[in-house]
Structures are given as structure tokens and as C-alpha cells.
Design a protein around this motif. Structure first.
Motif, PDB file in Angstrom:
ATOM      1  N   GLU A  37       0.827  -1.207   0.000  1.00 63.02           N
ATOM      2  CA  GLU A  37       0.000   0.000   0.000  1.00 63.02           C
ATOM      3  C   GLU A  37       0.865   1.262   0.000  1.00 63.02           C
ATOM      4  O   GLU A  37       2.023   1.253   0.467  1.00 63.02           O
ATOM      5  CB  GLU A  37      -0.913   0.014   1.231  1.00 63.02           C
ATOM      6  N   SER A  38       0.265   2.322  -0.451  1.00 63.17           N
ATOM      7  CA  SER A  38       0.951   3.608  -0.430  1.00 63.17           C
ATOM      8  C   SER A  38       0.970   4.173   0.975  1.00 63.17           C
ATOM      9  O   SER A  38       0.273   3.689   1.875  1.00 63.17           O
ATOM     10  CB  SER A  38       0.257   4.595  -1.370  1.00 63.17           C
ATOM     11  N   ARG A  39       1.729   5.218   1.176  1.00 65.91           N
ATOM     12  CA  ARG A  39       1.860   5.829   2.496  1.00 65.91           C
ATOM     13  C   ARG A  39       0.504   6.338   2.992  1.00 65.91           C
ATOM     14  O   ARG A  39       0.156   6.141   4.157  1.00 65.91           O
ATOM     15  CB  ARG A  39       2.875   6.972   2.422  1.00 65.91           C
ATOM     16  N   GLU A  40      -0.258   6.993   2.105  1.00 70.93           N
ATOM     17  CA  GLU A  40      -1.533   7.563   2.520  1.00 70.93           C
ATOM     18  C   GLU A  40      -2.511   6.470   2.928  1.00 70.93           C
ATOM     19  O   GLU A  40      -3.228   6.601   3.942  1.00 70.93           O
ATOM     20  CB  GLU A  40      -2.118   8.402   1.379  1.00 70.93           C
ATOM     21  N   LYS A  41      -2.570   5.371   2.177  1.00 69.70           N
ATOM     22  CA  LYS A  41      -3.496   4.294   2.528  1.00 69.70           C
ATOM     23  C   LYS A  41      -3.079   3.590   3.823  1.00 69.70           C
ATOM     24  O   LYS A  41      -3.930   3.167   4.606  1.00 69.70           O
ATOM     25  CB  LYS A  41      -3.588   3.300   1.386  1.00 69.70           C
ATOM     26  N   LEU A  43      -1.560   5.006   6.362  1.00 72.78           N
ATOM     27  CA  LEU A  43      -1.957   5.884   7.467  1.00 72.78           C
ATOM     28  C   LEU A  43      -3.451   5.814   7.698  1.00 72.78           C
ATOM     29  O   LEU A  43      -3.917   5.714   8.846  1.00 72.78           O
ATOM     30  CB  LEU A  43      -1.526   7.321   7.159  1.00 72.78           C
ATOM     31  N   GLU A  44      -4.212   5.855   6.629  1.00 68.12           N
ATOM     32  CA  GLU A  44      -5.671   5.854   6.771  1.00 68.12           C
ATOM     33  C   GLU A  44      -6.176   4.550   7.376  1.00 68.12           C
ATOM     34  O   GLU A  44      -7.038   4.553   8.253  1.00 68.12           O
ATOM     35  CB  GLU A  44      -6.297   6.086   5.402  1.00 68.12           C
ATOM     36  N   ARG A  63      -0.118   8.149  16.109  1.00 65.79           N
ATOM     37  CA  ARG A  63      -0.050   8.852  14.828  1.00 65.79           C
ATOM     38  C   ARG A  63       1.322   9.485  14.622  1.00 65.79           C
ATOM     39  O   ARG A  63       1.922   9.352  13.544  1.00 65.79           O
ATOM     40  CB  ARG A  63      -1.154   9.915  14.758  1.00 65.79           C
ATOM     41  N   ILE A  67       3.945   8.174  11.671  1.00 63.62           N
ATOM     42  CA  ILE A  67       4.462   9.084  10.647  1.00 63.62           C
ATOM     43  C   ILE A  67       5.983   9.079  10.637  1.00 63.62           C
ATOM     44  O   ILE A  67       6.618   9.044   9.568  1.00 63.62           O
ATOM     45  CB  ILE A  67       3.899  10.512  10.887  1.00 63.62           C
ATOM     46  N   ASP A  71       8.229   7.827   7.495  1.00 60.24           N
ATOM     47  CA  ASP A  71       9.235   8.714   6.901  1.00 60.24           C
ATOM     48  C   ASP A  71      10.608   8.054   6.880  1.00 60.24           C
ATOM     49  O   ASP A  71      11.359   8.168   5.891  1.00 60.24           O
ATOM     50  CB  ASP A  71       9.291  10.025   7.699  1.00 60.24           C
ATOM     51  N   GLU A  74      10.622   5.163   4.297  1.00 54.87           N
ATOM     52  CA  GLU A  74      10.617   5.640   2.912  1.00 54.87           C
ATOM     53  C   GLU A  74      12.020   5.981   2.413  1.00 54.87           C
ATOM     54  O   GLU A  74      12.288   5.950   1.210  1.00 54.87           O
ATOM     55  CB  GLU A  74       9.710   6.861   2.778  1.00 54.87           C
TER      56      GLU A  74
END
Length: 807
Positions: A37-41, A43-44, A63, A67, A71, A74
Motif C-alpha cells: 500500500e501507499s503511504r496515505e493508505k 496511514l488511513e 499517529r 508518521i 518517513d 521511505e
């Protein structure tokens, strides 16, 4: 989560018994949808997971930490989050993994004093959301207190709830056992992914090996998680009852026994495998393992180390001499001699038997064994261990002489230790938490607080925490094994195999009295035997049964593992079993040694050199035999009691004291003199000597020689043909044949006249005559010597007498 520096160790291969189909160890996939999954997914999805005890503060901390972790990851090489996690080096860092992202944050001017707490909390959604699946070496180094509980709340919560219900259904109430079992299943789910119902038996085996490799602390209920999964139906209906049944590798094949020695020559390796396969039919597994170790390891692998490229069994004299010298010494991994090898003769015997078997088998199968026939490098003298055997027998006898007099003191010591431990445990249970109490030994202890079923106490004098439950348990089994072994003389494996079904009631045919007997299962010689249960032994066995039952009507059924044969028994009501956490287990041999050593250390018994005495279980067997023979028990009866095949084995167990030899010889002389008139112990008169010499002349009869003792009358009234002590002379065969023919004529006449009494008498004489004729023919066929006649003692006796008179 706290941290510590960890040095990664290479993973050892997982050894186990064959697994059922579909229950193999699952491989961790290289990629799955959560880690792609991507970073945004990420986190969500992960921040929306319903973690337990979720507050606003916890959510903000998770949270921030998540993050920071994303980071940091990545910036690592890799396509998926799992690849980046592996490349980061966090798994090798163990508990010190937070220092890696903290160092990255510092390099990017983002360091904060609460970074460690944020990172540890951020790891919870990363693991609970299956974004990364760390290896066991990393998971097992983390504190499981909150981490695993959070993972369970979002990863298959229904499956973990069902496991908890299965634990409650077992009747156990200990929270520690339940949490320990759930934590182990959580580790598997976190590492492998999927759900609780997808866990396989191979996954459980892999986890247990990883725990043994990466953790040092154990737990009594460490296999409880497997039982809960089995009751949940995760493994199917044919799953083994215990995980240990699968974890232990069982008996290895001859090929596996040879391959673990690392032989490089394929032809010799295949020959040894074939040879051991042939011999495996006739020997037990322990012997087969010793043969493989000697032939493949101490013989051929040693040859390959010192003679690379060797591929023939035909060895020259220098090679054989050097090998014999190396085998006689035990060496460390650098090849430096440490001490002489005690069983060097056994190694030589196996090698000699190997060469001789090849030569013998080559006559039957020349194509298979013939090419390998070669001169044997081991001489017959190399296998002679007469001196070692005598030296070992002397050492064992000396040890028995030292330990036998101290046995009553040991019995009193274990009885006192058991009573003190039971009193101490009972007092500790009645004492409230943080209160002090005094032990029978005068020690002051402080009762520890807690909800555990065990009773713990602190010793202010030493600062040590004592488990009073374990102390009482070890004291009981030390007392039990000492009493059972000293009253029965059993082997240790025979005692541990006693079951509730071993008791047999035997009714005496004369009085009708019921006598309790103990049936000993076959062990060394595969022969069952019965032992009489004395009142003292009966009390001990009753105490064992009462303890194992724990108020239940039936004995628990447990499976025992034979560490020598590497086989599991069927579930049986073994007497020597104990409660280990939530399950019953058969007592292994090493636990008996632990209990005995603890009891001996506490007893303070010392030897002649002020050294602490050591009683191995087999020492009680030697003491039993020695004491039985000294007490007058016939050796053949002692052999039957001990299960020995020959009396010589029993006599080898007995330690003969010097005073025993003197006392028994004096007793023999006294008994012989009491049975014979005292006037016989004097010098014979001339007439008595003449009568003695004349006796040998009177022994000569028509058909041979009469072998009756001197001074005894003829009990058959000179009916020599019927006498069993007549030694027939083959030269008198014609005379006996004439007598035999005459008897036949007399028998015919008696039958015609109806003399039935005469018929019976003649038939008896006729049978004796035929027996004597057969004996004469046998002697004539075996001996071709010339008969010299009877010696005449009167001439020699006269010379002796005359010589005496002239002197």
C-alpha cells in the motif's frame, strides 16, 4: 518497550518429526497487499484500527510515531514496506531498533526527547495492520506486555476470543498461563499473517525452536497454546495430542545418522548406510546410533580429515597405527588431546565387526559386498578390555562400599527434608501476604503477594526468592525415588515406567492369602518379572498414587518419551508423573537426577575425603544386590529379582567385603565340622587305611567298576545290572549280551507260566541291561585306549609304611 543490545545468531535448522499433510511450516511471502500500500493508505487504514484502551492521547502518540516510522522507512531501499524494513537493519538491532530511526530523525533536524516513546507506539499499528512482518528474532526480543495485546485486538479478535474460551473450558484459572498461550499464537499470526485458524503444526514447531534460540526464559505452560489450537480445530481431527511429540525428531534413519558426520566420499557413505541398514534389524536404536557414531565419525570421518581423498577400506600400517592413537584420546575442536577415551575398545570392536561382517557377507552376496572386503585394521588385542573392566569393577565396588553404610543416613535425610518442606509449604499457604513465618529449620521468610497457585517467599538473610511449592515437590520425588529404588533394586527406566496397572494380586495356593505383586515392564532384556510389594514399599506407592490423583478417581493418562530409543509411549497412568503448569507430564530421567542432587546437597553427607556423596539411580541397584547377598539371599534368587539372565551378572553387581570372605569361609568350615563326627578329624589307623585301600579292590565287578562311596553298602544287594552307579566296561560287552539273551529267555518262560511278578522284575532288569549295553557301545566308540586294570595300592602303601617305620 525497553531496549537492549542484541547480537544476532545464525538460525539453526528446525528438526522435527514428520508432519501431517497440510501442516508443514508456512513460508512468509515476499509481498502481500498490506505491505504494497501507499503511504496515505497505510496511514488511513492502520490509524482507524480499533485498538484496546484507545484514548485521544494514545491515538495522537501512535499517529506521531507511525508518521516518523513511515518517513524513516521511505528513505530505505526497497519497493515494499517489508523490503525497506529488512534493509533498515532494525531486525539485527533487536530491542535497540529505535536508535536507527532516532538517528535518522536527528540527521534531519527532527529529533525530540519523546521520539523513543513515539516510535514504540507507532510500531503497534504497523504490526497490527500487517504492514511489516518482522522475523522471530526481532519479535521475541520485544516486551510483550502491551504490544501483543494491541495486535490481538485488531488481528482476528474472534479467533483469539475463541482460544480464550477454550482455555476457560479446561478448568484452569491462571491468567499467566492464558496470556502466555495467547502471546505465542500472536507471534505466529504477526509473523505469518492470516488468522488463528490458519496456523499449522509446523508453525508451532518453528516458533518453539525460535523461542529456544532467541529467548532464555521458559514457562511451564509453553505448549499450552498448541493444545488450545488443537481443541479449536485448527489442525484437524488427526493432530498429535502434544506438540512435543512433533518437536522431538524421533528415530533417525541410517542415512541420516551417517550424513550428520559429514563424510565426503560418496561410495563409503553409501556403504556405511547399507551396512547400518542391515544391522538395524538386529540391534536397538541406541546401539545403532553408537555404531554410526563410531564407524562414520570416529573411524572414517577421522580418516578423511587426516588423509583427504581416501576412498578405500584397504589401509596401510602407518595409517592404521596413527588412527588407533587418535581414537584412544578425546580431543577438543582444535585437535588437542584432553583425556583418554574410556570406550576406545568399543570403537575398535565396531570397526572390527564391520570388516568381519563384510568378509562374511561377501560369501553370500559377492557382487554387493565383495569389492569392499579388505584386511581388518583392528587387532583382536585392541578389543580386549579385561583390564578396563576389572578397573571399573574395582571402582564400582569401592563406591558401593562407601555408599552402602551411608544409605540409612540418606533415607533419614530425605524423610526429614520432605516433612520440613511440607510443613514449610503449609505454613506459607496459611500466612498472609507480606507477613513473616518461621520454617522448621529456624529460617525466617516473608510471604510474597500474588495470585499464583505457587507459594513464594523471600529470604531476608540471602535476598533470594524461594518457590516453596517446587521445594516440596522435589523433596517428595527425591524421597519417593530413593524408597522405590532401595526396596526393589529396579533400573531407573523400569521405575519410571511403573503404572497404576503394574499392581498384581497373587493368591498363595497353600494358604489362599492375597499377596500384592509389582509387575515390572520389560526394559533391558525384554523380560517381565514380578516383585513382592513389602509393607514399606506399599506405603511409598500409596503416597505416590495419592499425590498424582489429586483427589480424582482415576490416574491421569500421560505419554512418556524414551530419550534413548526416541519413541513415545501410549498414554498410560504412570506413577512417576507430575503437574507442570496446566498439564500432566511423565517425569523424565533428568528430573530424577535433579531431585537426588538437591536432596544430597541439603543432607550434608560426605565421604572419607570429606567430599559430598553422590548417589546415582543405578547405585541403589548395586547396593540392593550387595545387601541381599550379604543377608543370605541365594544368588540365583537375587538374579531373578533383578532381572539378570545369568547369576554371574548378579555376582558382578555385588561388592564383596574382605571380612565377608573370612566370615563365610569360617562359617563353611564350622557347618562342615558340625555335620561330621569330630573323631573323623584325626589320623587314620593302619587297619582303617588298609580297609580304605581294600575298598577299591571290592569295587571291581564282572561288568565293570562300582562307583559307590567308601564306607557305603550296596543298596541294590549286588544286583549290578540295575545299579545306576555301575560304570560298565566295554570289554565285558559279550558277557552282558549273554546275560541279556538269558533275560529274554526267562521273560518268555515267565509269560508262558503266568508269573506276572517275575515278568515285572525281569523287564526292569532287561531295560537296565539294554541301557548298559548302549553305554558300553558308546564308550567303545569314543575311546580306543588300552585298559591297564586296577592299580594295586598295597605295594605302595607297604613301602610308605615301611619308610615311616624305618624313619
Amino acid at each position: 518497550m525497553t531496549t537492549e543490545t542484541v547480537t544476532a545468531r545464525p538460525s539453526a535448522p528446525v528438526r522435527h518429526a514428520p508432519l501431517p499433510p497440510g501442516q508443514e511450516i508456512r513460508e512468509v511471502p515476499t509481498s502481500w497487499w498490506q505491505t504494497e500500500e501507499s503511504r496515505e493508505k497505510v496511514l488511513e487504514r492502520t490509524l482507524a484500527l480499533p485498538f484496546t484502551a484507545d484514548t485521544d492521547t494514545n491515538q495522537r502518540t501512535r499517529r506521531r510515531g507511525l508518521i516518523k516510522l513511515l518517513d524513516w522507512l521511505e528513505d530505505q531501499p526497497g519497493r515494499t514496506w517489508q523490503e525497506r524494513w529488512t534493509a533498515s537493519g532494525a531486525e539485527e538491532a533487536g530491542r535497540e531498533w529505535p536508535r536507527l530511526p532516532m538517528q535518522w530523525l536527528a540527521e534531519h533536524q527532527r529529533a525530540r526527547k519523546y521520539d523513543r516513546a513515539d516510535l514504540c507506539c507507532g510500531m503497534i499499528p504497523l504490526l497490527g495492520g500487517q504492514v511489516v512482518r518482522p522475523a522471530y528474532r526481532w519479535l521475541l526480543r520485544q516486551r510483550p506486555s502491551q504490544l501483543l495485546a494491541h495486535i490481538r485486538s485488531v488481528t482476528d479478535p474472534d479467533g483469539f476470543a475463541a482460544l480464550k474460551d477454550r482455555y476457560t473450558a479446561t478448568g484452569h484459572t491462571g491468567a499467566n498461563d492464558c496470556n502466555n498461550a495467547l502471546n505465542r499464537v500472536t507471534w505466529i499470526v504477526t509473523r505469518k499473517g492470516s488468522t488463528v485458524h490458519d496456523v499449522t503444526i509446523g508453525d508451532c514447531v518453528e516458533l518453539q525452536h525460535a523461542i529456544g534460540e532467541h529467548q532464555t526464559n521458559g514457562h511451564h505452560g509453553k505448549h499450552l497454546f498448541y493444545q488450545l489450537l488443537a481443541r479449536l480445530g485448527a489442525f484437524g481431527p488427526d493432530a498429535p495430542a502434544r506438540l512435543k511429540t512433533v518437536m522431538l525428531p524421533g528415530q533417525l534413519t541410517p542415512a541420516a545418522l551417517v550424513d550428520r558426520q559429514g563424510i565426503t566420499c560418496t561410495a563409503i557413505r553409501d556403504l556405511l548406510v547399507d551396512y547400518l541398514t542391515e544391522r538395524a534389524v538386529d540391534v536397538d536404536y541406541t546401539t545403532l546410533e553408537d555404531m554410526a557414531r563410531s564407524l562414520a565419525g570416529l573411524f572414517w570421518r577421522d580418516m578423511e580429515k587426516h588423509h583427504p581423498g581416501i576412498d578405500s577400506l584397504r589401509l596401510d600400517a602407518d595409517t592404521v597405527t596413527a588412527w588407533r592413537e587418535r581414537v584412544r584420546m578425546v580431543r577438543d575442536r582444535h585437535g588437542i588431546p584432553i583425556r583418554p577415551r574410556v570406550n576406545a575398545h568399543t570403537v575398535f570392536s565396531w570397526v572390527r565387526a564391520f570388516y568381519q561382517d563384510l568378509a562374511r557377507w561377501a560369501a553370500e552376496e559377492p557382487a554387493r559386498w565383495g569389492p569392499w572386503v579388505a584386511p581388518c585394521p583392528v587387532r583382536d588385542s585392541d578389543t580386549d578390555h579385561t583390564k578396563n573392566r576389572a578397573r571399573r569393577k574395582a571402582a564400582m565396588d569401592q563406591r558401593t562400599r562407601t555408599l552402602l553404610p551411608a544409605l540409612p543416613a540418606l533415607v533419614k535425610a530425605v524423610e526429614r527434608q520432605l516433612k520440613d518442606a511440607q510443613t514449610c509449604l503449609a505454613t506459607g499457604r496459611e500466612t498472609t501476604a507480606e507477613a513473616s513465618f518461621t520454617t522448621p529449620a529456624g529460617e525466617t521468610l516473608l510471604r510474597r503477594a500474588g495470585v499464583s497457585s505457587r507459594v513464594y517467599a523471600d529470604d531476608p538473610a540471602t535476598g533470594r526468592r524461594r518457590d516453596l511449592t517446587v521445594e516440596e515437590e522435589r523433596a517428595f520425588w527425591a524421597w519417593a525415588i530413593v524408597e522405590v529404588l532401595r526396596h526393589t533394586g529396579m533400573r531407573i527406566e523400569e521405575a519410571l515406567e511403573l503404572t497404576h496397572d503394574s499392581f498384581v494380586a497373587y493368591q498363595l495356593p497353600t494358604t489362599g492369602e492375597i499377596v500384592p505383586m509389582l509387575q515390572v515392564a520389560p526394559s533391558k532384556l525384554d523380560q517381565e518379572r514380578l516383585l513382592l510389594v513389602s509393607p514399606e514399599l506399599g506405603e511409598v506407592l500409596t503416597a505416590i498414587i495419592h499425590r498424582v490423583r489429586r483427589g480424582q478417581q482415576a490416574m491421569p493418562l500421560v505419554a512418556a518419551y524414551d530419550s534413548l530409543e526416541r519413541l513415545w509411549s501410549a498414554p498410560m497412568p504412570f506413577l512417576f508423573q507430575r503437574r507442570c503448569g496446566p498439564e500432566d507430564r511423565a517425569i523424565p530421567r533428568n528430573y530424577i537426577y535433579t531431585c537426588l542432587n538437591d536432596a544430597l546437597s541439603a543432607s550434608g553427607l560426605t565421604g572419607p575425603a570429606n567430599e559430598q556423596l553422590r548417589y546415582a539411580p543405578h547405585v541403589f541397584r548395586r547396593i540392593f544386590v550387595t545387601d541381599a547377598l550379604r543377608s543370605g539371599l541365594p544368588p540365583h534368587i537375587a538374579a531373578r529379582i533383578c532381572g539378570h539372565r545369568t547369576v554371574d551378572t548378579t555376582l558382578g553387581y555385588a561388592a564383596i567385603y574382605p571380612e565377608d570372605v573370612i566370615n563365610h569361609h569360617r562359617s563353611f568350615i564350622a557347618r562342615r565340622r558340625s555335620l561330621r563326627p569330630s573323631e573323623e578329624y584325626r589320623e587314620p589307623t593302619a587297619q582303617e587305611w588298609q580297609d580304605f585301600l581294600a575298598h577299591f579292590e571290592l569295587r571291581k565287578v564282572a561288568l565293570g567298576v562300582c562307583a559307590r562311596d567308601f564306607g557305603t553298602p550296596c543298596v541294590h544287594e549286588h544286583a549290578c545290572i540295575r545299579c545306576p552307579v555301575l560304570r560298565p566296561d566295554p570289554e565285558q560287552g559279550p558277557r552282558l549280551e549273554e546275560i541279556h539273551a538269558n533275560l529274554l529267555d526267562r521273560l518268555q518262560e515267565a509269560k508262558e507260566q503266568g508269573w506276572l511278578g517275575e515278568v515285572t522284575a525281569i523287564e526292569a532288569s532287561l531295560a537296565a541291561a539294554e541301557q548298559k549295553l548302549a553305554a558300553m557301545r558308546d564308550l567303545a566308540a569314543r575311546h580306543t585306549t588300552v585298559h591297564l586294570g586296577m592299580p594295586d595300592f598295597r605295594t605302595s602303601a607297604g613301602r610308605l609304611t615301611g619308610s615311616s617305620d624305618s624313619g
